[in-house]
Design a protein around this motif. Structure first.
Motif, PDB file in Angstrom:
ATOM      1  N   LEU A  16       4.019   8.800  34.093  1.00  0.00           N
ATOM      2  CA  LEU A  16       2.563   8.815  34.223  1.00  0.00           C
ATOM      3  C   LEU A  16       2.043   7.415  34.549  1.00  0.00           C
ATOM      4  CD1 LEU A  16      -0.131  10.290  34.130  1.00  0.00           C
ATOM      5  CD2 LEU A  16      -0.183   9.873  31.663  1.00  0.00           C
ATOM      6  N   GLU A  17       2.550   6.415  33.871  1.00  0.00           N
ATOM      7  CA  GLU A  17       2.116   5.032  34.131  1.00  0.00           C
ATOM      8  C   GLU A  17       2.395   4.656  35.587  1.00  0.00           C
ATOM      9  OE1 GLU A  17       0.159   1.643  33.367  1.00  0.00           O
ATOM     10  OE2 GLU A  17       0.428   3.257  31.922  1.00  0.00           O
ATOM     11  N   HIS A  18       3.559   5.017  36.074  1.00  0.00           N
ATOM     12  CA  HIS A  18       3.916   4.754  37.468  1.00  0.00           C
ATOM     13  C   HIS A  18       2.925   5.427  38.423  1.00  0.00           C
ATOM     14  CE1 HIS A  18       6.226   4.779  41.205  1.00  0.00           C
ATOM     15  NE2 HIS A  18       6.170   6.100  41.188  1.00  0.00           N
ATOM     16  N   LEU A  19       2.619   6.688  38.154  1.00  0.00           N
ATOM     17  CA  LEU A  19       1.699   7.425  39.022  1.00  0.00           C
ATOM     18  C   LEU A  19       0.287   6.850  38.969  1.00  0.00           C
ATOM     19  CD1 LEU A  19       2.944  11.052  38.270  1.00  0.00           C
ATOM     20  CD2 LEU A  19       3.372   9.688  40.339  1.00  0.00           C
ATOM     21  N   ILE A  20      -0.140   6.429  37.782  1.00  0.00           N
ATOM     22  CA  ILE A  20      -1.465   5.816  37.635  1.00  0.00           C
ATOM     23  C   ILE A  20      -1.530   4.522  38.433  1.00  0.00           C
ATOM     24  CG2 ILE A  20      -3.020   4.666  36.006  1.00  0.00           C
ATOM     25  CD1 ILE A  20      -2.071   6.785  33.915  1.00  0.00           C
ATOM     26  N   GLU A  21      -0.520   3.669  38.260  1.00  0.00           N
ATOM     27  CA  GLU A  21      -0.503   2.391  38.978  1.00  0.00           C
ATOM     28  C   GLU A  21      -0.488   2.619  40.487  1.00  0.00           C
ATOM     29  OE1 GLU A  21       2.640  -0.155  37.605  1.00  0.00           O
ATOM     30  OE2 GLU A  21       1.951  -0.023  35.533  1.00  0.00           O
ATOM     31  N   ARG A  22       0.328   3.560  40.935  1.00  0.00           N
ATOM     32  CA  ARG A  22       0.424   3.843  42.364  1.00  0.00           C
ATOM     33  C   ARG A  22      -0.901   4.345  42.925  1.00  0.00           C
ATOM     34  NH1 ARG A  22       4.329   8.517  44.153  1.00  0.00           N
ATOM     35  NH2 ARG A  22       2.447   9.684  43.664  1.00  0.00           N
ATOM     36  N   LEU A  36      -8.301  17.402  33.230  1.00  0.00           N
ATOM     37  CA  LEU A  36      -7.742  17.267  31.882  1.00  0.00           C
ATOM     38  C   LEU A  36      -8.626  16.345  31.049  1.00  0.00           C
ATOM     39  CD1 LEU A  36      -3.949  16.807  32.718  1.00  0.00           C
ATOM     40  CD2 LEU A  36      -5.012  18.793  31.639  1.00  0.00           C
ATOM     41  N   PRO A  37      -8.673  16.559  29.736  1.00  0.00           N
ATOM     42  CA  PRO A  37      -9.450  15.657  28.882  1.00  0.00           C
ATOM     43  C   PRO A  37      -8.864  14.239  28.907  1.00  0.00           C
ATOM     44  CG  PRO A  37      -8.881  17.675  27.695  1.00  0.00           C
ATOM     45  CD  PRO A  37      -8.107  17.677  28.979  1.00  0.00           C
ATOM     46  N   TYR A  38      -9.751  13.267  28.895  1.00  0.00           N
ATOM     47  CA  TYR A  38      -9.337  11.864  28.849  1.00  0.00           C
ATOM     48  C   TYR A  38      -8.366  11.642  27.695  1.00  0.00           C
ATOM     49  CZ  TYR A  38      -9.519   6.853  28.057  1.00  0.00           C
ATOM     50  OH  TYR A  38      -9.165   5.534  27.863  1.00  0.00           O
ATOM     51  N   GLN A  39      -8.661  12.200  26.530  1.00  0.00           N
ATOM     52  CA  GLN A  39      -7.838  11.986  25.340  1.00  0.00           C
ATOM     53  C   GLN A  39      -6.404  12.480  25.546  1.00  0.00           C
ATOM     54  OE1 GLN A  39      -9.129  10.178  22.713  1.00  0.00           O
ATOM     55  NE2 GLN A  39      -6.993  10.050  22.103  1.00  0.00           N
ATOM     56  N   THR A  40      -6.244  13.568  26.280  1.00  0.00           N
ATOM     57  CA  THR A  40      -4.899  14.079  26.571  1.00  0.00           C
ATOM     58  C   THR A  40      -4.110  13.056  27.371  1.00  0.00           C
ATOM     59  OG1 THR A  40      -5.643  16.373  26.529  1.00  0.00           O
ATOM     60  CG2 THR A  40      -3.616  15.921  27.749  1.00  0.00           C
ATOM     61  N   LEU A  41      -4.729  12.520  28.410  1.00  0.00           N
ATOM     62  CA  LEU A  41      -4.062  11.509  29.227  1.00  0.00           C
ATOM     63  C   LEU A  41      -3.767  10.253  28.424  1.00  0.00           C
ATOM     64  CD1 LEU A  41      -6.110  11.861  32.531  1.00  0.00           C
ATOM     65  CD2 LEU A  41      -3.868  12.846  31.989  1.00  0.00           C
ATOM     66  N   TYR A  42      -4.725   9.848  27.615  1.00  0.00           N
ATOM     67  CA  TYR A  42      -4.542   8.663  26.777  1.00  0.00           C
ATOM     68  C   TYR A  42      -3.369   8.863  25.821  1.00  0.00           C
ATOM     69  CZ  TYR A  42      -5.469   4.968  23.414  1.00  0.00           C
ATOM     70  OH  TYR A  42      -5.345   3.879  22.593  1.00  0.00           O
ATOM     71  N   THR A  56       0.168  21.237  31.493  1.00  0.00           N
ATOM     72  CA  THR A  56      -0.462  19.913  31.627  1.00  0.00           C
ATOM     73  C   THR A  56       0.295  19.073  32.637  1.00  0.00           C
ATOM     74  OG1 THR A  56      -1.366  19.958  29.390  1.00  0.00           O
ATOM     75  CG2 THR A  56      -1.061  17.785  30.395  1.00  0.00           C
ATOM     76  N   LEU A  57       1.613  19.081  32.548  1.00  0.00           N
ATOM     77  CA  LEU A  57       2.419  18.310  33.498  1.00  0.00           C
ATOM     78  C   LEU A  57       2.250  18.840  34.920  1.00  0.00           C
ATOM     79  CD1 LEU A  57       5.706  17.749  31.468  1.00  0.00           C
ATOM     80  CD2 LEU A  57       3.802  16.154  31.816  1.00  0.00           C
ATOM     81  N   LYS A  58       2.123  20.152  35.064  1.00  0.00           N
ATOM     82  CA  LYS A  58       1.918  20.752  36.384  1.00  0.00           C
ATOM     83  C   LYS A  58       0.581  20.302  36.972  1.00  0.00           C
ATOM     84  CE  LYS A  58       2.648  23.715  39.780  1.00  0.00           C
ATOM     85  NZ  LYS A  58       2.836  23.037  41.027  1.00  0.00           N
ATOM     86  N   ILE A  59      -0.461  20.257  36.145  1.00  0.00           N
ATOM     87  CA  ILE A  59      -1.767  19.787  36.608  1.00  0.00           C
ATOM     88  C   ILE A  59      -1.657  18.346  37.098  1.00  0.00           C
ATOM     89  CG2 ILE A  59      -4.093  19.133  35.838  1.00  0.00           C
ATOM     90  CD1 ILE A  59      -3.957  21.660  33.982  1.00  0.00           C
ATOM     91  N   LEU A  60      -0.964  17.512  36.318  1.00  0.00           N
ATOM     92  CA  LEU A  60      -0.800  16.109  36.708  1.00  0.00           C
ATOM     93  C   LEU A  60       0.031  15.983  37.983  1.00  0.00           C
ATOM     94  CD1 LEU A  60      -0.280  14.475  33.212  1.00  0.00           C
ATOM     95  CD2 LEU A  60      -2.191  14.081  34.787  1.00  0.00           C
ATOM     96  N   ALA A  61       1.105  16.725  38.056  1.00  0.00           N
ATOM     97  CA  ALA A  61       1.952  16.674  39.257  1.00  0.00           C
ATOM     98  C   ALA A  61       1.147  17.075  40.489  1.00  0.00           C
ATOM     99  CB  ALA A  61       3.170  17.571  39.083  1.00  0.00           C
ATOM    100  N   ASP A  62       0.376  18.146  40.369  1.00  0.00           N
ATOM    101  CA  ASP A  62      -0.451  18.592  41.494  1.00  0.00           C
ATOM    102  C   ASP A  62      -1.488  17.536  41.866  1.00  0.00           C
ATOM    103  OD1 ASP A  62       0.962  20.961  41.597  1.00  0.00           O
ATOM    104  OD2 ASP A  62      -0.606  22.157  40.610  1.00  0.00           O
ATOM    105  N   TYR A  63      -2.120  16.957  40.850  1.00  0.00           N
ATOM    106  CA  TYR A  63      -3.141  15.940  41.105  1.00  0.00           C
ATOM    107  C   TYR A  63      -2.561  14.756  41.882  1.00  0.00           C
ATOM    108  CZ  TYR A  63      -6.552  12.263  40.373  1.00  0.00           C
ATOM    109  OH  TYR A  63      -7.446  11.247  40.582  1.00  0.00           O
TER     110      TYR A  63
END
Length: 120
Positions: A16-22, A36-42, A56-63
């Protein structure tokens, strides 16, 4: 994941950190963009949550326009190597070499590594 050394294992938060930085986005932007809720990502980012749900991981992967397997450690991301001081020094010296000298060094190291008496 058999055959992968323990130090190579990627945690969900590392990916997740890698994807955020990228992406160049912050957690608020990502939360708003993927729903997704901010708190979930945090929580994923800071607590190394290993119980993150597949939806949740699928939502992030798609995003992030990635395959879900990036979070499973199967493809798309590898945790950066942790180099010792000696390894960093060797890498810096190697980078100073000309292309021809790097080729000779590669050949020498390859020959040495192929010889069982030189291995740990």
């Amino acid at each position: 994941m058999a055959g992968r050394a323990p130090q190579e294992r990627s945690e969900i938060r590392d990916v997740l950190e890698h994807l955020i930085e990228r992406s160049g986005k912050n957690l608020n932007e990502i939360a708003n963009g993927c729903g997704l809720p901010y708190q979930t990502l945090y929580n994923i980012r800071t607590r190394n949550s290993q119980r993150t749900s597949l939806p949740t991981l699928k939502i992030l992967a798609d995003y992030f326009d990635e395959d879900l397997t990036i979070f499973l450690g199967l493809e798309g991301y590898r945790k950066p190597l942790q180099l010792s001081g000696r390894e960093r020094e060797l890498l810096e010296n190697y980078r100073r070499l000309s292309d021809a000298a790097q080729t000779r060094a590669d050949e020498t190291i390859g020959d040495m590594a192929a010889n069982p008496k030189n291995r740990r």
